[in-house]
Design an enzyme around this catalytic site. Sequence first.
Site, mmCIF file in Angstrom:
data_model
loop_
_atom_site.group_PDB
_atom_site.id
_atom_site.type_symbol
_atom_site.label_atom_id
_atom_site.label_comp_id
_atom_site.label_asym_id
_atom_site.label_seq_id
_atom_site.Cartn_x
_atom_site.Cartn_y
_atom_site.Cartn_z
ATOM 1 N N GLY A 155 0.809 -1.213 0.000
ATOM 2 C CA GLY A 155 0.000 0.000 0.000
ATOM 3 C C GLY A 155 0.845 1.268 0.000
ATOM 4 N N ASP A 156 0.190 2.382 -0.321
ATOM 5 C CA ASP A 156 0.820 3.702 -0.285
ATOM 6 C C ASP A 156 1.973 3.837 -1.277
ATOM 7 O OD1 ASP A 156 -0.972 4.170 1.811
ATOM 8 O OD2 ASP A 156 0.463 3.404 3.280
ATOM 9 N N LYS A 215 -0.611 5.253 -5.766
ATOM 10 C CA LYS A 215 -1.714 4.948 -6.701
ATOM 11 C C LYS A 215 -2.522 6.205 -7.009
ATOM 12 C CE LYS A 215 -3.114 1.814 -3.760
ATOM 13 N NZ LYS A 215 -1.986 1.803 -2.810
ATOM 14 N N ASN A 273 -10.609 2.887 4.339
ATOM 15 C CA ASN A 273 -9.310 2.482 4.904
ATOM 16 C C ASN A 273 -8.168 2.979 4.024
ATOM 17 O OD1 ASN A 273 -10.180 0.722 2.864
ATOM 18 N ND2 ASN A 273 -9.267 -1.101 3.753
ATOM 19 N N ALA A 274 -8.458 3.372 2.787
ATOM 20 C CA ALA A 274 -7.417 3.838 1.873
ATOM 21 C C ALA A 274 -7.054 5.283 2.172
ATOM 22 C CB ALA A 274 -7.899 3.711 0.429
ATOM 23 N N GLY A 275 -5.955 5.713 1.612
ATOM 24 C CA GLY A 275 -5.555 7.113 1.661
ATOM 25 C C GLY A 275 -4.727 7.370 0.424
ATOM 26 N N HIS A 276 -5.336 7.985 -0.584
ATOM 27 C CA HIS A 276 -4.635 8.232 -1.844
ATOM 28 C C HIS A 276 -4.352 9.727 -1.970
ATOM 29 C CE1 HIS A 276 -6.065 4.299 -3.995
ATOM 30 N NE2 HIS A 276 -5.581 4.086 -2.792
ATOM 31 N N GLN A 302 -5.565 -0.318 -1.488
ATOM 32 C CA GLN A 302 -4.672 -1.271 -0.821
ATOM 33 C C GLN A 302 -3.634 -1.836 -1.805
ATOM 34 O OE1 GLN A 302 -8.295 -1.452 0.010
ATOM 35 N NE2 GLN A 302 -7.519 0.115 1.350
ATOM 36 N N ASN A 329 -4.231 7.842 6.254
ATOM 37 C CA ASN A 329 -5.507 7.510 6.860
ATOM 38 C C ASN A 329 -5.484 7.609 8.378
ATOM 39 O OD1 ASN A 329 -7.901 5.906 7.692
ATOM 40 N ND2 ASN A 329 -8.106 5.738 5.479
ATOM 41 N N GLY A 358 -2.414 8.314 10.200
ATOM 42 C CA GLY A 358 -1.287 9.102 10.697
ATOM 43 C C GLY A 358 -0.161 8.259 11.275
ATOM 44 N N ARG A 387 4.963 4.826 8.800
ATOM 45 C CA ARG A 387 5.094 3.600 8.006
ATOM 46 C C ARG A 387 6.443 2.953 8.287
ATOM 47 N NH1 ARG A 387 3.240 6.997 2.780
ATOM 48 N NH2 ARG A 387 1.000 7.002 3.139
HETATM 49 P P1 GDP Z 1 -1.474 5.542 -2.410
HETATM 50 O O1 GDP Z 1 -2.256 5.078 -1.233
HETATM 51 O O2 GDP Z 1 -0.879 4.410 -3.192
HETATM 52 O O3 GDP Z 1 -2.222 6.499 -3.287
HETATM 53 O O4 GDP Z 1 -0.223 6.356 -1.830
HETATM 54 P P2 GDP Z 1 -0.272 7.444 -0.634
HETATM 55 O O5 GDP Z 1 -0.865 8.686 -1.137
HETATM 56 O O6 GDP Z 1 -0.824 6.835 0.600
HETATM 57 O O7 GDP Z 1 1.274 7.620 -0.338
HETATM 58 C C1 GDP Z 1 2.178 7.986 -1.333
HETATM 59 C C2 GDP Z 1 2.888 9.286 -0.917
HETATM 60 O O8 GDP Z 1 4.004 9.521 -1.753
HETATM 61 C C3 GDP Z 1 2.019 10.515 -1.061
HETATM 62 O O9 GDP Z 1 2.384 11.447 -0.068
HETATM 63 C C4 GDP Z 1 2.381 11.049 -2.436
HETATM 64 O O10 GDP Z 1 2.172 12.444 -2.579
HETATM 65 C C5 GDP Z 1 3.850 10.718 -2.479
HETATM 66 N N1 GDP Z 1 4.416 10.436 -3.812
HETATM 67 C C6 GDP Z 1 3.863 9.751 -4.856
HETATM 68 N N2 GDP Z 1 4.765 9.612 -5.856
HETATM 69 C C7 GDP Z 1 5.893 10.231 -5.431
HETATM 70 C C8 GDP Z 1 7.204 10.410 -5.996
HETATM 71 O O11 GDP Z 1 7.510 9.963 -7.099
HETATM 72 N N3 GDP Z 1 8.123 11.084 -5.214
HETATM 73 C C9 GDP Z 1 7.828 11.572 -3.982
HETATM 74 N N4 GDP Z 1 8.796 12.215 -3.299
HETATM 75 N N5 GDP Z 1 6.614 11.415 -3.426
HETATM 76 C C10 GDP Z 1 5.678 10.763 -4.135
HETATM 77 P P1 IMO Z 2 -3.954 2.520 0.273
HETATM 78 O O1 IMO Z 2 -5.064 2.349 -0.719
HETATM 79 C C1 IMO Z 2 -1.584 0.838 3.507
HETATM 80 C C2 IMO Z 2 -3.577 -2.088 6.101
HETATM 81 C C3 IMO Z 2 -3.790 -1.703 7.540
HETATM 82 C C4 IMO Z 2 -3.695 -3.071 8.203
HETATM 83 C C5 IMO Z 2 -4.378 -3.978 7.174
HETATM 84 C C6 IMO Z 2 -5.850 -4.275 7.476
HETATM 85 O O2 IMO Z 2 -3.796 3.922 0.763
HETATM 86 O O3 IMO Z 2 -2.679 1.925 -0.217
HETATM 87 P P2 IMO Z 2 -8.076 -2.850 7.289
HETATM 88 O O4 IMO Z 2 -8.488 -1.585 7.994
HETATM 89 O O5 IMO Z 2 -8.091 -2.729 5.803
HETATM 90 O O6 IMO Z 2 -8.817 -4.055 7.768
HETATM 91 O O7 IMO Z 2 -6.544 -3.076 7.745
HETATM 92 O O8 IMO Z 2 -4.270 -3.328 5.932
HETATM 93 N N1 IMO Z 2 -4.118 -1.152 5.101
HETATM 94 C C7 IMO Z 2 -3.368 -0.313 4.372
HETATM 95 N N2 IMO Z 2 -2.043 -0.063 4.411
HETATM 96 N N3 IMO Z 2 -2.351 1.449 2.600
HETATM 97 C C8 IMO Z 2 -3.679 1.202 2.535
HETATM 98 O O9 IMO Z 2 -4.466 1.704 1.571
HETATM 99 C C9 IMO Z 2 -4.261 0.302 3.470
HETATM 100 N N4 IMO Z 2 -5.505 -0.152 3.699
HETATM 101 C C10 IMO Z 2 -5.407 -1.048 4.682
HETATM 102 O O10 IMO Z 2 -2.799 -0.825 8.007
HETATM 103 O O11 IMO Z 2 -2.343 -3.470 8.298
HETATM 104 MG MG MG Z 3 -2.316 5.336 0.825
#
Ligand code: GDP
Ligand code: IMO
Ligand code: MG
Length: 429
Positions: A12-13, A16, A38-41, A223, A299, A301, A304
């Site tokens: 995750g994270d 995306k 549960n996501a955070g994009h 995720q 999501n 705080g 990671r």
């Molecule tokens: P997601 O859940 O897959 O959408 O990813 P998140 O948003 O949770 O976490 C990715 C983090 O990395 C966010 O703070 C983005 O703004 C940041 N990010 C994405 N691509 C890049 C990159 O190429 N470089 C840097 N420095 N940050 C990035």
């Molecule tokens: P995005 O879309 C990172 C993790 C939780 C926990 C496990 C189960 O932003 O990548 P849940 O609440 O889904 O039952 O938790 O999955 N988890 C994530 N970790 N990015 C996410 O979403 C996640 N969604 C769930 O931390 O370990």
């Molecule tokens: Mg995320």
Amino acid sequence: MPAIVIVGAQWGDEGKGKATDLLGGRVDYVVKPNGGNNAGHTVVIGGEKYELKLLPAGILSPNAIPIIGNGCVVNLEALFEEIEGLEARGADTSKLRISANAHLVAPYHQILDKVTERFLGKRAIGTTGRGIGPAYMDKVARLGIRVQDVFDESILRQKVEGSLRQKNELLVKVYNRRNVLVEEVVEYFLAFADRLRPLVVDSTYVLNTALDEGKVVLMEGGQATFLDVDHGTYPFVTSSNPTAGGASVGSGIGPTRITRCVGIIKAYTTRVGAGPFPTELFDDMGIYLQKTGGEFGVNTGRPRRCGWYDSVLARHASRVNGFTDYFVTKLDVLTGLESIPVCVAYDVDGQRHDEMPMTQTDFHHATPIFEYFDGWTEDISGARSLADLPVNAQKYIEALERVSGTRISAIGVGPDREQTIVINDLITS
Ligand code: GDP
Ligand code: IMO
Ligand code: MG
């Protein structure tokens, strides 16, 4: 009729949200096939940062129609809060549509999520506490409440009653919590009915008709592969199928219609919550990656956990999802390191494993076997083509491509949409 899936290739994270935003201007529909709030994009547009939880990040692409697919679990309170938050910032959310078949997260799901984690004690999963697991449990147990049920009060009441009969026994007798009243839950859902009605559609029909008409559909997975309930590091997973097959089920777009499957993968690895993580760093370098990469959960705080790139995971993810492309993000975070380790295989109790061990026990015992690559010191955040990258950064990317099982078609060099090197167009080529 391109139908493109975006899938997280690690835990995750991976970025995306950014990948979705990058393509968003050229797609007609963005559907979220799995997960809930549960996501955070994260999307960064011209320095302005947006954090999407339940809504697909594609809601910020002005020409795309955002859809919450049938495979999602929807918390209505969170939904309208998020819509209001975006509207307050000037975003147009009026095109949002929601599948009539998506399931609802009820207040009792959140209670159950929290007490289940507490009862697991040391074996807790570290969920986001949003009630996601219990909502999917009810779906599979055929005790779930769906979006469409909110429009039929009598059915809604029957379903809530059926679902609570067993849960109240559990809540009161096992978890020592208060009895949940059927009427309270029914009223809770009905309060959203009028606002919900105009948003609800048969999303499978809408999306397939769009594809018939030659429109472009993007599936924005939540995720990630190793959080998948079938293919992930079970039981330390979420309760949906974030892999490419799940995107098909969760949007009602048949597998034969999917034209591209893009794995989003960080140039290193992170994980939130509990569970095995072979390349995890427990020293200052882990803290360094966390700080430099801003690795704190959108999501919850939570910080990671950070570690090096793991090509055993990358190859497994390629296989499970049938990736056509990798989008490597956050390469800029590695700038300034003298040497960068990449895990190429595992050592499991003295034995080398080139691929994912078959059992959870072996995976828990896996320690990384690294290859080392020379780092670079030049700022790469302005690079827009491979040739703009320092030679060592190019070599690192070449190495990742060689060991990861799928061609690398894009590279992130910063959080902003523009900070991307596109090698192969992710929609057409
Ligand atoms: P997601 O859940 O897959 O959408 O990813 P998140 O948003 O949770 O976490 C990715 C983090 O990395 C966010 O703070 C983005 O703004 C940041 N990010 C994405 N691509 C890049 C990159 O190429 N470089 C840097 N420095 N940050 C990035
Ligand atoms: P995005 O879309 C990172 C993790 C939780 C926990 C496990 C189960 O932003 O990548 P849940 O609440 O889904 O039952 O938790 O999955 N988890 C994530 N970790 N990015 C996410 O979403 C996640 N969604 C769930 O931390 O370990
Ligand atoms: Mg995320």
